[in-house]
Design an enzyme around this catalytic site. Structure first.
Site, PDB file in Angstrom:
ATOM      1  N   GLN A  93      62.046  28.432  -9.946  1.00 18.77           N
ATOM      2  CA  GLN A  93      60.659  28.944  -9.845  1.00 18.77           C
ATOM      3  C   GLN A  93      60.155  28.775  -8.412  1.00 18.77           C
ATOM      4  O   GLN A  93      60.054  27.655  -7.907  1.00 18.77           O
ATOM      5  CB  GLN A  93      59.726  28.204 -10.819  1.00 18.77           C
ATOM      6  N   HIS A  99      54.854  33.406 -14.498  1.00 13.53           N
ATOM      7  CA  HIS A  99      55.216  34.830 -14.476  1.00 13.53           C
ATOM      8  C   HIS A  99      56.485  35.047 -15.279  1.00 13.53           C
ATOM      9  O   HIS A  99      57.384  34.223 -15.284  1.00 13.53           O
ATOM     10  CB  HIS A  99      55.383  35.356 -13.042  1.00 13.53           C
TER      11      HIS A  99
HETATM   12  P1  AMP Z   1      60.436  33.088  -9.290  1.00 14.27           P
HETATM   13  O1  AMP Z   1      61.693  32.670  -8.594  1.00 14.27           O
HETATM   14  O2  AMP Z   1      60.640  33.191 -10.770  1.00 14.27           O
HETATM   15  O3  AMP Z   1      59.263  32.210  -8.916  1.00 14.27           O
HETATM   16  O4  AMP Z   1      60.147  34.563  -8.803  1.00 14.27           O
HETATM   17  C1  AMP Z   1      59.059  34.951  -8.039  1.00 14.27           C
HETATM   18  C2  AMP Z   1      59.142  36.450  -7.921  1.00 14.27           C
HETATM   19  O5  AMP Z   1      57.940  36.922  -7.360  1.00 14.27           O
HETATM   20  C3  AMP Z   1      60.289  36.926  -7.007  1.00 14.27           C
HETATM   21  O6  AMP Z   1      61.134  37.773  -7.758  1.00 14.27           O
HETATM   22  C4  AMP Z   1      59.552  37.671  -5.900  1.00 14.27           C
HETATM   23  O7  AMP Z   1      60.246  38.801  -5.446  1.00 14.27           O
HETATM   24  C5  AMP Z   1      58.245  38.045  -6.575  1.00 14.27           C
HETATM   25  N1  AMP Z   1      57.118  38.256  -5.666  1.00 14.27           N
HETATM   26  C6  AMP Z   1      56.672  37.428  -4.684  1.00 14.27           C
HETATM   27  N2  AMP Z   1      55.585  37.955  -4.074  1.00 14.27           N
HETATM   28  C7  AMP Z   1      55.337  39.148  -4.697  1.00 14.27           C
HETATM   29  C8  AMP Z   1      54.345  40.164  -4.535  1.00 14.27           C
HETATM   30  N3  AMP Z   1      53.400  40.082  -3.604  1.00 14.27           N
HETATM   31  N4  AMP Z   1      54.396  41.249  -5.349  1.00 14.27           N
HETATM   32  C9  AMP Z   1      55.355  41.356  -6.291  1.00 14.27           C
HETATM   33  N5  AMP Z   1      56.299  40.425  -6.491  1.00 14.27           N
HETATM   34  C10 AMP Z   1      56.310  39.344  -5.707  1.00 14.27           C
END
Ligand code: AMP
Ligand code: ZN
Length: 139
Positions: A93, A99
């Site tokens: 995460q 999310h």
């Molecule tokens: P996690 O590793 O589960 O915390 O994933 C976070 C996700 O958020 C990653 O896949 C990123 O590419 C995505 N992310 C980060 N910033 C944004 C943004 N501004 N809009 C859309 N996705 C994002």
């Protein structure tokens, strides 16, 4: 929460490729997609993780996940998805605002199933682990 990128998206302070919005949730395309249509579903209010999440919102959460999948399904012509949450640092995460990932799957996309995410076979027996869990279980 100040300085939380997903709170900023929820408050429309920064743009997103919005797919669906309900009273308490929104879904949008992941900015760094691992597959075409890779999307995220977030609560508009900040919860750091699923453990902190409010139970009363659960059905609305599932509904927007499902509705987003249906849109992607039709648009990108697939019925297969890998779904999930990276809950906690050790699980990967990076954004500390709850999310849910919706990752559409396609023929020959070289991805594996959830079984391939971690291979950490336990040293203890299933019975021992089960006993530990049930000792902590509230109901
Ligand atoms: P996690 O590793 O589960 O915390 O994933 C976070 C996700 O958020 C990653 O896949 C990123 O590419 C995505 N992310 C980060 N910033 C944004 C943004 N501004 N809009 C859309 N996705 C994002
Ligand atoms: Zn947040």
């Amino acid at each position: 929460m100040t300085d939380c990128i997903f709170c900023k998206i929820a408050n429309k302070e920064i743009p997103s490729y919005l797919i669906k919005e309900s009273e308490n949730f929104m879904s949008f395309l992941d900015i760094n997609p691992h597959a075409p249509g890779h999307s995220l579903v977030i609560p508009k209010v900040h919860f750091s993780n699923l453990k902190e999440f409010e139970d009363e919102l659960s059905s609305e959460f599932i509904k927007i996940i499902k509705d987003t999948m249906i849109d992607i399904s039709k648009a990108l012509n697939t019925d297969s998805f890998t779904l999930g949450i990276n809950e906690g640092k050790l699980a990967g995460q990076a954004v500390l605002h709850l999310h849910f990932h919706i990752i559409p799957r396609f023929f020959s996309d070289k991805g594996g199933s959830i079984h391939s995410v971690v291979i950490n076979k336990p040293n203890e027996s299933i019975e021992e682990i089960y006993k530990k869990i049930k000792n902590e279980s509230q109901n």
